[in-house]
Design an enzyme around this catalytic site. Structure first.
Site, PDB file in Angstrom:
ATOM      1  N   GLU A 222      48.680  29.540  39.745  1.00  0.00           N
ATOM      2  CA  GLU A 222      48.604  30.892  39.159  1.00  0.00           C
ATOM      3  C   GLU A 222      49.887  31.264  38.400  1.00  0.00           C
ATOM      4  OE1 GLU A 222      47.154  33.528  42.256  1.00  0.00           O
ATOM      5  OE2 GLU A 222      45.166  32.591  42.130  1.00  0.00           O
ATOM      6  N   GLU A 318      40.032  27.015  42.853  1.00  0.00           N
ATOM      7  CA  GLU A 318      40.259  28.006  43.914  1.00  0.00           C
ATOM      8  C   GLU A 318      39.396  29.234  43.771  1.00  0.00           C
ATOM      9  OE1 GLU A 318      44.363  29.150  44.974  1.00  0.00           O
ATOM     10  OE2 GLU A 318      43.569  31.154  45.402  1.00  0.00           O
TER      11      GLU A 318
END
Length: 470
Positions: A222, A318
């Site tokens: 991220e 994810e």
């Protein structure tokens, strides 16, 4: 019963009678209902056709991506809970998760964290230094923090499924490599690009020495988010491209490591970021594909980037269940429709959920998500294992689609989402999800073998045809 049938057949042969004709191939179905009352339950797929039957067209001649597998992340939290089980219970759970056949989940893909994530008991790297000190030669590097739980867990998974594909992602470089001298916040220092590439190589070699070969890595989990209470950092696309093209990529080649780099590892809402990295010729040389998360945007972003860079693979790496998606009706339907069906229809070769296991309080964790849900819940006080809705959503494909299976064409309607695959042995698998408020009679056929079923609202069904029906 089986012994009696065999004995009867032998008796017929002994008196010269013709053996019974071989049975025709049949399709089989497994259903999970929207309320969870059925969970991968065998169901009848030989029902009668009705006037309103929805015919699903499956075309094995239209072939798309080859599948790597389905799975979930072995975080520190997951590994600690699994290793905390009694040996017999741990072995049974791991066989259920990573074994194939006999109604086991058949997970074939997993993700590890390179150092700590929010689901770790401490915020650690593999080369921690006192405040203000640095270690550019990586003299202090060690994977010791992973030896008690993480390594034994992934090695046990590999012993059960030697074909398990393993990838890894860092939440942060060591603090001394970053502005701010902390694993929380900051970004990579300009003078740390080369040491950080060597840090990846050291990690990959250390795990390989333990028998764990990483097929893929991402360079930052991220990279457009800088959490305030657990490891992470923002890392702009142009700087990631510089790191991969000038440092990490050449370091992997020089070390003769087979690990491939996946770009992005973040949400669907910013396709321009991976496109920026792939537009860099030096970086693109080393980037095998793009990894995606579910927490923002639309799954169609996967197809947008692949259309621009068709040689770039797609992975979904994810999505977590949790308290923001309570109950079966919301959580199961979203997981099946957007991830199992949506991400694979948009070219994902692998699909990963987040924590493989958490405790009843959504931990252990240090910062970050306080109400996440694992694929299974393990109560460390009792050893009780609860299979959550994500377990069954994964199972609708992980139990049936084998590594090397190829996605093939299947039709959809406004009320019915589908995806289909052809396994290496020629068998065909269809997953269908009814997202309408009423039951839908459905029909699909392979090689003349017809499957019909009345699919309840909010329910998913996997239908499998054996190779003889192709």
């Amino acid at each position: 019963m089986i012994r009696r049938v065999v004995a009867a057949g032998a008796a017929l042969a002994a008196i010269g009678a013709a053996p019974p004709p071989a049975s025709r191939p049949v399709a089989r179905g497994w259903q999970t209902s929207g309320d969870g009352s059925q969970r991968l339950t065998p169901v009848d797929v030989a029902e009668r056709r009705t006037a309103d039957t929805v015919v699903i067209a499956i075309d094995p001649q239209q072939r798309f991506q080859t599948m790597v597998g389905f799975g979930a992340a072995i975080t520190d939290a997951s590994a600690i809970l699994i290793q905390g089980l009694a040996p017999a219970e741990r072995a049974a759970l791991m066989r259920d998760l990573f074994g194939t056949g006999a109604d086991r989940l058949g997970l074939g893909f997993t993700r590890l964290t390179i150092g700590a994530s929010d689901f770790s008991p401490t915020h650690y790297s593999f080369d921690d230094m006192p405040a203000g000190a640095r270690d550019p030669s990586l003299a202090r590097f060690s994977i010791a923090p992973n030896r008690d739980a993480m390594l034994p867990t992934v090695k046990q998974a590999l012993a059960i499924n030697p074909r398990l594909v393993v990838m890894a992602s860092p939440w942060s470089p060591p603090g001394w490599m970053k502005t701010g001298d902390s694993m929380i916040g900051g970004t990579l220092r300009d003078d740390a690009y080369d040491p950080y590439a060597r840090y990846f190589v050291r990690y990959l070699k250390a795990y390989a020495a333990e028998g764990v070969t990483m097929r893929y890595v991402t360079v930052q989990n991220e990279p457009d988010f800088s959490p305030g209470d657990y490891p992470g950092m923002k890392w702009p696309a142009v700087d990631r491209a510089r790191f991969v093209g000038r440092h990490l990529g050449p370091a992997l080649v020089q070390a003769r490591l087979p690990t491939r780099v996946l770009e992005w590892d973040h949400n669907w809402d910013q396709p321009r970021q991976p496109e920026t990295v792939l537009a860099d010729p030096a970086a693109r040389r080393y980037v095998a594909g793009v990894a995606w998360h579910c927490y923002g945007g639309d799954v169609s972003a996967q197809s947008r980037v692949r259309a621009a860079y068709p040689k770039s693979d797609v992975f979904f790496t994810e999505c977590s269940g949790g308290g923001w998606r309570p109950g079966w009706n919301a959580g199961f339907g979203d997981t099946v429709r957007n991830l199992m069906i949506g991400s694979t229809r948009h070219w994902a070769r692998g699909v990963l959920l987040w924590n493989l296991a958490l405790d009843p309080k959504g931990g252990p964790h240090k910062g970050g998500c306080g109400n996440c849900r694992g694929v299974v819940t393990i109560d460390p006080a009792t050893g009780t294992v609860t299979r959550e809705l994500e377990y069954y959503a994964l199972g609708h494909l992980s139990r049936f689609v084998r590594p090397g299976g190829v996605r093939i064409a299947s039709s959809e309607t406004g009320s019915l989402a589908t995806v289909a695959f052809r396994n290496p042995d020629g068998g065909v698998v269809l997953l269908a999800y009814n997202h309408s408020p009423k039951a839908l009679p459905i029909e699909a056929a392979i090689g003349g073998v017809v499957a019909r079923h009345r699919l309840p609202p909010g329910a998913a069904i996997t239908i499998a045809w054996p190779s003889a029906a192709r």
